[in-house]
Design an enzyme around this catalytic site. Structure first.
Site, short mmCIF file in Angstrom:
data_model
loop_
_atom_site.label_atom_id
_atom_site.label_comp_id
_atom_site.label_asym_id
_atom_site.label_seq_id
_atom_site.Cartn_x
_atom_site.Cartn_y
_atom_site.Cartn_z
N LYS A 35 21.51 -30.89 52.55
CA LYS A 35 22.37 -30.68 51.38
C LYS A 35 21.80 -29.54 50.53
O LYS A 35 20.68 -29.07 50.77
CB LYS A 35 22.45 -31.96 50.55
CG LYS A 35 21.12 -32.41 49.96
CD LYS A 35 21.28 -33.67 49.13
CE LYS A 35 19.94 -34.08 48.53
NZ LYS A 35 20.05 -35.25 47.63
N ARG A 131 22.52 -45.50 40.65
CA ARG A 131 23.39 -44.33 40.71
C ARG A 131 24.65 -44.73 41.47
O ARG A 131 25.68 -45.01 40.88
CB ARG A 131 22.68 -43.14 41.38
CG ARG A 131 21.48 -42.61 40.61
CD ARG A 131 21.02 -41.28 41.14
NE ARG A 131 20.87 -41.27 42.59
CZ ARG A 131 20.35 -40.26 43.29
NH1 ARG A 131 19.96 -39.16 42.67
NH2 ARG A 131 20.23 -40.33 44.60
N TYR A 253 7.67 -10.17 26.70
CA TYR A 253 8.46 -10.72 25.61
C TYR A 253 7.67 -11.80 24.85
O TYR A 253 6.95 -12.59 25.44
CB TYR A 253 9.74 -11.35 26.14
CG TYR A 253 10.81 -10.37 26.54
CD1 TYR A 253 11.38 -9.50 25.62
CD2 TYR A 253 11.26 -10.32 27.86
CE1 TYR A 253 12.37 -8.62 26.00
CE2 TYR A 253 12.25 -9.44 28.24
CZ TYR A 253 12.81 -8.58 27.31
OH TYR A 253 13.79 -7.70 27.67
N MET A 301 13.61 -11.43 32.94
CA MET A 301 14.75 -11.63 33.83
C MET A 301 14.53 -11.01 35.21
O MET A 301 14.85 -11.62 36.24
CB MET A 301 16.02 -11.04 33.21
CG MET A 301 17.26 -11.23 34.06
SD MET A 301 18.75 -10.55 33.30
CE MET A 301 19.01 -11.71 31.95
#
Length: 358
Positions: A35, A131, A253, A301
């Site tokens: 999956k 679940r 940053y 990024m």
């Protein structure tokens, strides 16, 4: 020139990992869990690599399973969440794709099938994860309903463990599930990767290895290589610039890193838009041309920074391994406060994939 970042998928390693995982449960079939695009490795490519040895495949979406069927994959397949509507139910039956049945509305869809269109059902029991699945006290009635319809082949009873990977183990859930499973007379499927490796009494008839196929450990206290696994993917990128900084200067940053000594740093063509986690702290391990080093400052990024101060030979074009061969993905996941699963699944589509042959 293409931006110098790459994801190498080692199909031979994945074959090894499947066989090694299956060896942990020698009396059971092993459904390879592919999956989420095989946890970021490519579901079709992984299925093709395992087609000659896998007992079956476990997926999530019908569209993925149909793609494998169209590509000639003939092994048994089961969808771990089953059908999402009546149309899915019909198409699954037409294409010999089994599915979990975890709720009454799925049974209602199955009851609308024509009797000459068989559907293989895996009844899912909620043994405590809360679940999906029927409560144990409702499972017998669900089985009776499934067995009453001529188009439904009820083959398997399944559950899923919440804490097979830690010290709490599976005892509480197994105590709820095992008597019901044994009494059903159905094939039993309960063991995920962690239970396959550590809880042999839960192996039943079909185990479902997932993360171990890709070389990553399901346990916090060991890495994949310690379990005999090989990394299925290696993420690497090249240094595209070099800077020299002095004590007191900052990097990146937010000015989260300030140099305490003269440093030589390399700028690497990989950032959080590629799937490398922004949250990792300075010092997160990398390997530069095979030599150990660490990150510097905040991941941006499209770039991150590594320390080259002790690596005078490293320069523009040097390859930086971010995880994979020689650097377990679990180490980076721990630094990021997450799991190897998430890192694998988060690799961006903009990162070129290169498949090493099985």
């Amino acid at each position: 020139m293409t931006r110098p970042i790459r994801l190498e998928i080692d199909l031979a390693a994945i074959r090894h990992n499947y066989q090694h995982s299956r060896q942990q449960a020698p009396g059971a079939r092993a459904y390879a869990v592919i999956k989420a695009d095989a946890y970021g490795h490519g579901a079709l490519e992984v299925a093709q690599a395992l087609a000659g040895i896998a007992d079956g495949f476990a997926l999530l979406n019908l569209e993925d399973a149909l793609r494998l069927r169209r590509a000639g994959i003939q092994q048994p397949m089961t969808l771990l969440e089953g059908a999402f509507d009546l149309e899915d139910t019909v198409r699954m039956a037409e294409n010999r794709i089994a599915g979990a049945v975890h709720s009454p509305h799925q049974i209602a869809w199955l009851e609308q099938l024509e009797s000459d269109l068989p559907f293989e059902a895996w009844l899912k029991v909620n043994s405590g994860m809360n679940r999906l699945g029927f409560q144990p006290e409702a499972a017998s009635a669900a089985m009776d309903r499934l067995r009453a319809h001529p188009a439904i082949k009820l083959s398997t009873i399944m559950t899923h463990f919440a804490t097979a990977d830690d010290a709490r183990g599976v005892a509480e859930q197994w105590e709820k599930f095992e008597p019901l499973a044994r009494a059903s007379g159905l094939a039993i499927s309960a063991a995920n990767s962690a239970a396959t490796f550590r809880h042999a009494h839960t192996h039943g008839d079909a185990v479902r290895p997932g993360i171990t196929l890709y070389g990553c450990s399901p346990f916090d206290d060991v890495n994949g290589p310690e379990l005999g696994l090989k990394p299925g993917m290696t993420l690497s990128a090249d240094i595209i610039a070099v800077q020299h900084i002095q004590p007191g200067e900052i990097v990146g940053y937010g000015a989260t890193f300030q140099a305490e000594r003269p440093m030589r740093i390399g700028i690497v063509a990989c950032g959080y838009a590629d799937g490398y986690p922004r949250i990792v702290p300075s010092g997160t391990p990398v390997r530069v041309d095979g030599q150990p080093s660490g990150t510097v400052g905040r991941v941006s990024m499209d770039m991150l920074v590594v320390d080259l101060s002790a690596l005078p030979e490293a320069d523009i074009g040097s390859r930086v391994t971010l995880w994979g061969q020689g650097l377990p993905i679990e180490n980076i996941a721990r630094a990021a406060g997450t799991l190897g699963y998430e890192l694998m699944c988060a690799i961006s589509t903009r990162v070129p994939r290169h498949y090493l042959p099985a």
